[in-house]
Design an enzyme around this catalytic site. Structure first.
Site, PDB file in Angstrom:
ATOM      1  N   CYS A   1       0.838  -1.195   0.000  1.00 14.04           N
ATOM      2  CA  CYS A   1       0.000   0.000   0.000  1.00 14.04           C
ATOM      3  C   CYS A   1       0.876   1.249   0.000  1.00 14.04           C
ATOM      4  CB  CYS A   1      -0.963   0.019   1.192  1.00 14.04           C
ATOM      5  SG  CYS A   1      -0.191   0.485   2.734  1.00 14.04           S
TER       6      CYS A   1
ATOM      7  N   CYS B   1       3.712   1.626   2.561  1.00 21.99           N
ATOM      8  CA  CYS B   1       4.970   0.953   2.201  1.00 21.99           C
ATOM      9  C   CYS B   1       5.792   1.861   1.286  1.00 21.99           C
ATOM     10  CB  CYS B   1       4.692  -0.364   1.485  1.00 21.99           C
ATOM     11  SG  CYS B   1       3.661  -1.516   2.413  1.00 21.99           S
TER      12      CYS B   1
ATOM     13  N   ASP C   1      -5.879  28.162 -29.009  1.00 21.59           N
ATOM     14  CA  ASP C   1      -5.185  28.672 -30.191  1.00 21.59           C
ATOM     15  C   ASP C   1      -6.130  28.431 -31.369  1.00 21.59           C
ATOM     16  OD1 ASP C   1      -3.053  29.473 -31.952  1.00 21.59           O
ATOM     17  OD2 ASP C   1      -2.787  27.355 -32.403  1.00 21.59           O
TER      18      ASP C   1
ATOM     19  N   ASP D   1      -1.026  24.024 -30.331  1.00 24.97           N
ATOM     20  CA  ASP D   1      -0.260  22.997 -31.033  1.00 24.97           C
ATOM     21  C   ASP D   1       1.043  23.475 -31.650  1.00 24.97           C
ATOM     22  OD1 ASP D   1      -1.299  24.520 -33.068  1.00 24.97           O
ATOM     23  OD2 ASP D   1      -1.518  22.828 -34.431  1.00 24.97           O
TER      24      ASP D   1
END
Length: 696
Positions: free
Chosen positions: A15, A18, A409, A590
């Site tokens: 878990c 740990c 954009d 982009d």
């Protein structure tokens, strides 16, 4: 050796507690860039001069975990498997439970019960004991400490009763054995459930595990994809998985890229097109030259991004981590107080006080709090990836909450980026063939959508080849170049304010030689996206370096009211900063000129066909061209955050209710162990619902 990134496969972490133990250990040793993921069993860190890797491995194994060479080829030994430990313990625990209902007097004998309990107690000490001791050494006590204290207290109390022959009121061997057996059952459920939360990454890893047909001197040899080197020629036939990234040098094909983009329709590929490793050749036969192999391939980078994303903690997890870190000492204190108050103040029997104290220990569950966030994040990231959205960090999911603005954009984002060349207006005596050649030669060096479209349309018409010595791209301005004759060229946005039909201008030695008119279409789905965002109370904004009139035309067609046109990269940065001060802001773009703004926004979103710089700057990458995948990303983020909050509520509420019930004697240690084991399963099960949940 300094600053080398090391990756280890570590088994035995069940878990987040740990993982915190390992993380703190590595930080104490002065290691940098530490990432610990208990679910994928991976530990990453950057080395320094003072600590060697063998020292780190020894320290991790000193905590009770195991470092293995290769996770894919690792097989646990028979006696190490949780399910085998569970079966073994259940066989010995059953008679101890049955003695309460069966009339067989020999089962009530203390030495018989001791004989049945000892094997289970030994397994418990080996399974939980080492982890418990080492977690105390590491300064982050875990759940195993509570299990060991509870089961050991019941065993020692019963052993003293057996040695002194104090009678059956002092025998709680079944409590000791049942605690260990039920927690092992919980560990088994937890292990299998957590494995499902990381299935998205494991599915992608499977795409890498294929064979390749390498062509050498006309002969074909079969090798593993990991042995392919850049420059190798590979033969790929119908039905094959493409082993590595490459360019087609012969043949046509139809390729299923759904594992990458989430789109079910195959993509047609021809000579010189690129193909991506892990995608499937649906029909046709091609030969490719390998271009990106190993860790440089698109698939390997996606897998690495997803692993890092799963390990990145959202702010909401810090609360759970803090509580889990102090949880065990607090529970031990409550258990001691329960024993003291029940025995000395209330005056109950020693047996009742001890059972109440043990019940407090075994009913408490720090693991549920540790699992609440990472399991939900892992499933959410996997769901997004399968839908064609790559999220670079678990913290990104929380950053999307309460988004107020989405800044777009224009070119290549809201519009197709497939530009149509309308006209070239030559301004001097330069032949049109020469103009086409110059434009083609310059734009071949750019990733911008306009450049790609111009090259595609002009290359067949460019009869006169132009040789360029240097080419450079200036963010938000255009391209500069020098040819073999020493002529300087500039190709960029037109400064002509009178005739706005011409978008680009070509200059030679600072003199205008041509103007280029182009246009592009609005993307399908863009209008629907803007409409849906408005319904969610999010304000769309258009931010572009393009001309005002063209930006206004697109904005009016889509219903965007706020428009910022003709902006350079530094101006975009300032505008994003203004919106961030008003509320949470997502930026989607982009191009190279979008990269600073993508980094500045609360969350930067990039298209898959964007420039590499834009992809590196963004925190989210849309792997398919459908703009509505932005809505899908926002829905996944929203529901992942809801799931995290549900998990944390359950984990806190369970402990707040269960611990007082156990302290007051309303829950036996056995019932406590059973409910504790299943509290983890409830949290993981709720996270797994995200895989199939309707996100609308």
């Amino acid at each position: 050796m300094a600053n080398e990134l090391v990756e280890l496969n570590v088994t035995g972490m069940h878990c987040n507690n740990c993982a915190i133990s390992v993380h703190k250990l590595l930080e104490k040793k002065g290691l940098q860039n530490v990432l610990v993921n208990f679910a994928s069993e991976e530990v990453k860190f950057s080395t320094n001069e003072q600590v060697t890797v063998p020292e780190v491995i020894a320290a991790i194994e000193g905590l009770g975990y195991h470092v293995i060479e290769d996770a894919t080829n690792h097989h646990e030994k028979f006696y190490q498997k949780v399910d085998n430990k569970l079966i073994f313990c259940a066989i010995f625990t059953a008679p101890l439970l049955l003695h309460m209902v069966l009339p067989w007097h020999w089962l009530h004998h203390s030495t018989i019960q001791l004989a049945f309990c000892i094997p289970v107690f030994i397994v418990g000490c080996l399974h939980f004991g080492k982890s418990a001791i080492n977690s105390l050494r590491g300064g982050v006590p875990n759940m195993d400490v509570l299990i060991m204290i509870g089961s050991t207290a019941a065993f020692v109390y019963s052993l003293v009763g057996t040695i002194q022959n104090l009678g059956e009121n002092y025998l709680f061997y079944e409590t000791c054995a049942t605690i260990i057996t039920l927690v092992l059952l919980g560990n088994l459920f937890e292990k299998r459930s957590v494995t499902q939360t990381t299935s998205a990454v494991k599915d992608l890893v499977k795409f890498q595990q294929v064979d390749a047909r390498r062509v050498i001197d006309g002969e074909v040899e079969v090798i593993h994809a990991t042995d392919v080197k850049s420059g190798d020629i590979l033969l790929i036939n119908t039905g094959d998985k493409i082993p590595v990234d490459g360019d087609i040098i012969d043949g046509d094909a139809s390729v299923d890229e759904s594992m990458l983009t989430g789109e079910s329709l195959p993509v047609d590929k021809k000579k010189y097109d690129s193909v991506i490793g892990g995608t499937i050749l649906q029909s046709g036969s091609i030969r490719i030259v390998a271009t990106k192999v190993g860790s440089h391939s698109v698939l390997a980078q996606i897998i690495d991004l997803m692993k890092r994303a799963q390990a990145a903690k959202p702010p909401i997890q810090k609360l759970g981590d803090k509580v889990a870190g102090i949880f065990v000492p607090v529970v031990i204190l409550i258990s001691l107080l329960t024993f003291g108050i029940t025995y000395y103040a209330v005056g109950t029997s020693m047996q009742t006080a001890l059972m109440n104290a043990i019940a407090v220990l075994v009913i408490s569950c720090p693991c549920a709090m540790g699992l609440a966030t990472p399991t939900a994040v892992m499933v959410g990231l996997g769901r997004a990836a399968k839908g064609g959205v790559l999220i670079k960090g678990g913290d990104t999911i929380e950053a999307v909450a309460n988004t107020k603005y989405v800044v777009f954009d224009k070119t290549g984002t809201l519009t197709t980026g497939k530009f149509k060349l309308q006209d070239i207006n030559v301004l001097d005596e330069t032949p049109i063939e020469k103009i086409r050649g110059v434009i083609t030669a310059i734009e071949e060096r750019s990733n911008h959508p306009i450049a790609k479209s111009l090259v595609e349309q002009l290359k067949p018409l460019a009869k006169e080849k132009v040789i360029l010595k240097t080419v450079s791209e200036e963010k938000g301005l255009g391209m500069r170049a020098m040819d073999s004759d020493g002529n300087n060229y500039f190709l960029g946005a037109s400064k002509d304010k009178i005739d706005t039909a011409f978008n680009l201008s070509l200059y030679k030695n600072q003199q205008p030689v041509a103007r280029i008119a182009i246009n592009d279409d609005i993307k399908p789905g863009a209008a629907n996206l803007i409409s849906e965002l408005k319904k969610l109370g999010i304000k769309p904004v258009l931010l572009s370096g393009d001309k005002t009139d063209r930006c206004q035309t697109v904005a009016q067609a889509l219903g965007i009211e706020k428009v910022h046109a003709e902006k350079l990269p530094d101006e975009k940065l300032s505008i994003i900063d203004v919106y961030k001060q008003k509320g949470k802001t997502i930026m989607i773009g982009d191009g190279i000129n979008d990269a600073p703004a993508l980094t500045k926004a609360d969350v930067g979103v990039s298209m898959n066909d964007a420039s590499q710089i834009a992809i590196q700057s963004a925190r989210v990458i849309l792997l398919n061209t459908d703009l509505n995948s932005l809505l899908f990303f926002m829905r996944v983020s929203k529901h992942t955050l809801i799931t995290i909050k549900q998990n944390l509520f359950w984990a806190f509420a369970y402990n707040v209710v269960a611990i007082p019930l156990a302290a007051c004697g309303f829950m036996s240690p056995m019932l406590g162990a059973f409910t504790m084991a299943f509290s983890d399963v409830v949290v993981i099960g709720n996270s797994l619902r995200l895989k199939v949940k309707n996100l609308r």
